[in-house]
Design an enzyme around this catalytic site. Structure first.
Site, PDB file in Angstrom:
ATOM      1  N   GLY A  50       1.571   8.681  -5.182  1.00  0.00           N
ATOM      2  CA  GLY A  50       0.325   7.846  -4.648  1.00  0.00           C
ATOM      3  C   GLY A  50       0.656   7.077  -3.791  1.00  0.00           C
ATOM      4  O   GLY A  50      -0.321   6.354  -3.317  1.00  0.00           O
ATOM      5  N   CYS A  51       1.841   6.881  -3.203  1.00  0.00           N
ATOM      6  CA  CYS A  51       2.421   5.850  -2.230  1.00  0.00           C
ATOM      7  C   CYS A  51       2.446   6.883  -0.915  1.00  0.00           C
ATOM      8  O   CYS A  51       3.167   7.914  -0.955  1.00  0.00           O
ATOM      9  CB  CYS A  51       3.455   5.232  -2.636  1.00  0.00           C
ATOM     10  SG  CYS A  51       3.403   4.040  -3.783  1.00  0.00           S
ATOM     11  N   GLU A  52       1.999   6.481   0.126  1.00  0.00           N
ATOM     12  CA  GLU A  52       2.429   7.068   1.521  1.00  0.00           C
ATOM     13  C   GLU A  52       3.987   7.088   1.598  1.00  0.00           C
ATOM     14  O   GLU A  52       4.558   8.064   2.570  1.00  0.00           O
ATOM     15  CB  GLU A  52       1.329   6.696   2.697  1.00  0.00           C
ATOM     16  CG  GLU A  52       0.104   7.011   2.824  1.00  0.00           C
ATOM     17  CD  GLU A  52      -0.571   6.695   3.803  1.00  0.00           C
ATOM     18  OE1 GLU A  52      -0.105   6.264   4.802  1.00  0.00           O
ATOM     19  OE2 GLU A  52      -1.986   6.955   3.433  1.00  0.00           O
ATOM     20  N   SER A  53       4.468   5.753   1.443  1.00  0.00           N
ATOM     21  CA  SER A  53       5.715   5.471   1.785  1.00  0.00           C
ATOM     22  C   SER A  53       6.591   5.760   0.260  1.00  0.00           C
ATOM     23  O   SER A  53       5.991   5.816  -0.484  1.00  0.00           O
ATOM     24  CB  SER A  53       6.034   4.038   2.167  1.00  0.00           C
ATOM     25  OG  SER A  53       5.317   3.620   3.331  1.00  0.00           O
TER      26      SER A  53
END
Length: 137
Positions: A50-53
């Site tokens: 759920g994190c882009e990074s």
């Protein structure tokens, strides 16, 4: 609820900064202080979805209180995660569930840094903390 010592220190330091640029520089410094995770800890099991990074999260419970460690490949995210860890480390699972992420970053004067994707990512980190704590309790 009383803030953990690290959270109170973060609050004092960040609210003492005059402008956004000083807060941003401070955020980067906090990110550099994150304890490093070993390559063995940077696994899919510890990856926050759920994190882009990329963010990896590891949690350990001692005497009913949680200590989390995290790492990220993005400097700003490392800083944001570092101040999140300052807020949650040392909490019990019920206290952890009571943490209001938006309120915490608002108190620090960092809400401006929370784009929708960063906010979603940090919420994903907090949810992963909840999952780790729930499995252990």
């Amino acid at each position: 609820m009383t803030l953990p010592a690290d959270a109170q220190m973060a609050l004092d330091v960040f609210t003492g900064q005059q402008g956004w640029e000083q807060r941003a520089r401070l955020l980067m410094q906090w990110g550099e202080r994150l304890p490093t995770l070993t390559d063995d800890e940077k696994t899919d099991e510890h990856l926050v979805h759920g994190c882009e990074s990329k963010v990896w999260l590891v949690g350990d419970k001692t005497a009913g209180h949680w200590q989390f460690r995290a790492s990220s490949d993005a400097r700003v995210i490392r800083g944001l995660v570092a101040v999140l860890l300052a807020r949650v480390n040392g909490l019990s699972a019920p206290e952890l569930r009571g943490v209001d992420l938006a309120d915490w970053f608002d108190q620090l004067g960092l809400s401006r840094q929370l784009s929708a994707s960063r906010s979603n990512g940090l919420n994903a980190v907090l949810q992963k903390m909840h999952q780790i704590a729930a499995v252990s309790d």
